[in-house]
Design an enzyme around this catalytic site. Structure first.
Site, PDB file in Angstrom:
ATOM      1  N   SER A 147      38.490  63.976  24.264  1.00  0.00           N
ATOM      2  CA  SER A 147      39.800  63.614  24.803  1.00  0.00           C
ATOM      3  C   SER A 147      40.909  64.060  23.846  1.00  0.00           C
ATOM      4  CB  SER A 147      39.840  62.111  25.089  1.00  0.00           C
ATOM      5  OG  SER A 147      40.922  61.776  25.917  1.00  0.00           O
ATOM      6  N   ASP A 225      35.923  62.074  36.112  1.00  0.00           N
ATOM      7  CA  ASP A 225      36.827  61.602  35.056  1.00  0.00           C
ATOM      8  C   ASP A 225      38.178  61.243  35.675  1.00  0.00           C
ATOM      9  OD1 ASP A 225      38.681  61.513  32.869  1.00  0.00           O
ATOM     10  OD2 ASP A 225      37.294  62.736  31.679  1.00  0.00           O
ATOM     11  N   HIS A 258      34.848  59.544  31.806  1.00  0.00           N
ATOM     12  CA  HIS A 258      35.498  59.849  30.522  1.00  0.00           C
ATOM     13  C   HIS A 258      34.873  59.081  29.356  1.00  0.00           C
ATOM     14  CE1 HIS A 258      38.995  61.744  28.609  1.00  0.00           C
ATOM     15  NE2 HIS A 258      39.229  60.632  27.942  1.00  0.00           N
TER      16      HIS A 258
END
Length: 280
Positions: A147, A225, A258
């Site tokens: 991320s 995600d 995620h």
């Protein structure tokens, strides 16, 4: 001066946490290191640097990714820094996506953040020098992250292609100048002049990369995600890579989100990917 604050044996090697007074961030920083079995001054091992995402510390990856068994098998050390400077004297906001826990791996130019929020210098220069001085590792290194940390890993590799043999990322923010997380962070750390932002944007950096500086990149992205379309935009980086014939592999993984459940599902693949270049 390094202070060892924890030491645990795992997969035949050792996971250790340290604190030290950092020059670049003007505060006490914490990092974790995993040393695989057999690592010694007479048998130094290469290093994978891992950069974590928003709200994380050095602990998230080390505790949740399940990376040690494969790292032990391959003989790779792993170093995980914190995601920002911390402490009572470090500016903070009541926000998960800015200030402490959200350093974005840039060098801030705007007060009051420019004193402490120099995570780029910390990750690129200060921490590797410290690791290579105090631990049985070589100067051969790769970089990965998730991320915000995926943004950091790809961006740092693109800016310093001679320093790393490979780069990878899970669910990275590849085009921060064009997503809400990035715009907020870059405005706060770098100011309103958007011409200063491109130096930390992987899409912009890859577009300027010279072929002699290309290095292999692997990106894993879950198609379930929640942040995929608004914040991550991997297709933007793929478009640049195709235009530049850059050695980037994007693997879309069906049904994954995620979280660290996603990372733990494919971390072995990433370690094997890096090993082929770390051991070359």
């Amino acid at each position: 001066m390094l202070e060892n604050i924890s030491s645990v044996k795992v997969s035949g090697g050792w996971h250790k946490q340290y604190t030290h007074s950092a020059v670049s961030t003007h505060c006490t920083m914490r990092f974790a290191v995993y040393l695989p079995p057999g690592a010694s001054e007479s048998n130094k091992v290469p290093v994978l640097y891992w950069l974590s995402g928003l709200t994380c510390t050095d602990e998230n990856f080390m505790q949740k990714a399940g990376a040690f068994k494969k790292a032990a098998e391959l003989g790779i050390a792993i170093v995980a820094p914190d995601t920002s400077p911390r402490g009572d004297n470090v500016p903070n906001e009541d926000s998960y996506d800015f200030a402490q826990g959200a350093g974005f791996y840039v060098n801030a130019t705007q007060a009051p953040y420019n004193t402490h929020f120099n995570m780029y210098d910390y990750v690129v220069n200060e921490l590797p020098a410290l690791i290579e001085q105090h631990f049985p590792v070589t100067s051969t290194k790769a970089i990965s992250g998730h991320s915000m940390g995926g943004h950091g890993a790809l961006m740092i590799a693109l800016k310093n292609p001679q320093d790393y043999v490979s780069a990878s990322a899970f669910s990275p923010i590849v085009n921060p100048i064009n997503c809400p997380w990035g715009v907020k962070a870059f405005t706060g750390y770098l100011g309103a002049d958007k011409t200063t932002w491109a130096q930390y944007d992987s899409c912009k950096l890859m577009a300027k990369a010279e072929q002699s500086n290309y290095l292999p990149m692997l990106v894993s992205q879950g198609d379930a995600d929640n942040f995929l379309d608004e914040q991550l935009k991997p297709q933007n980086l793929v478009a640049v890579a195709k235009q530049k014939d850059y050695p980037l592999t994007l693997e879309m993984q069906t049904g994954y989100d995620h979280s660290y459940f996603f990372i733990s599902s494919f971390i072995d693949q990433h370690l094997v990917f890096h090993h082929q270049y770390l051991s070359a």
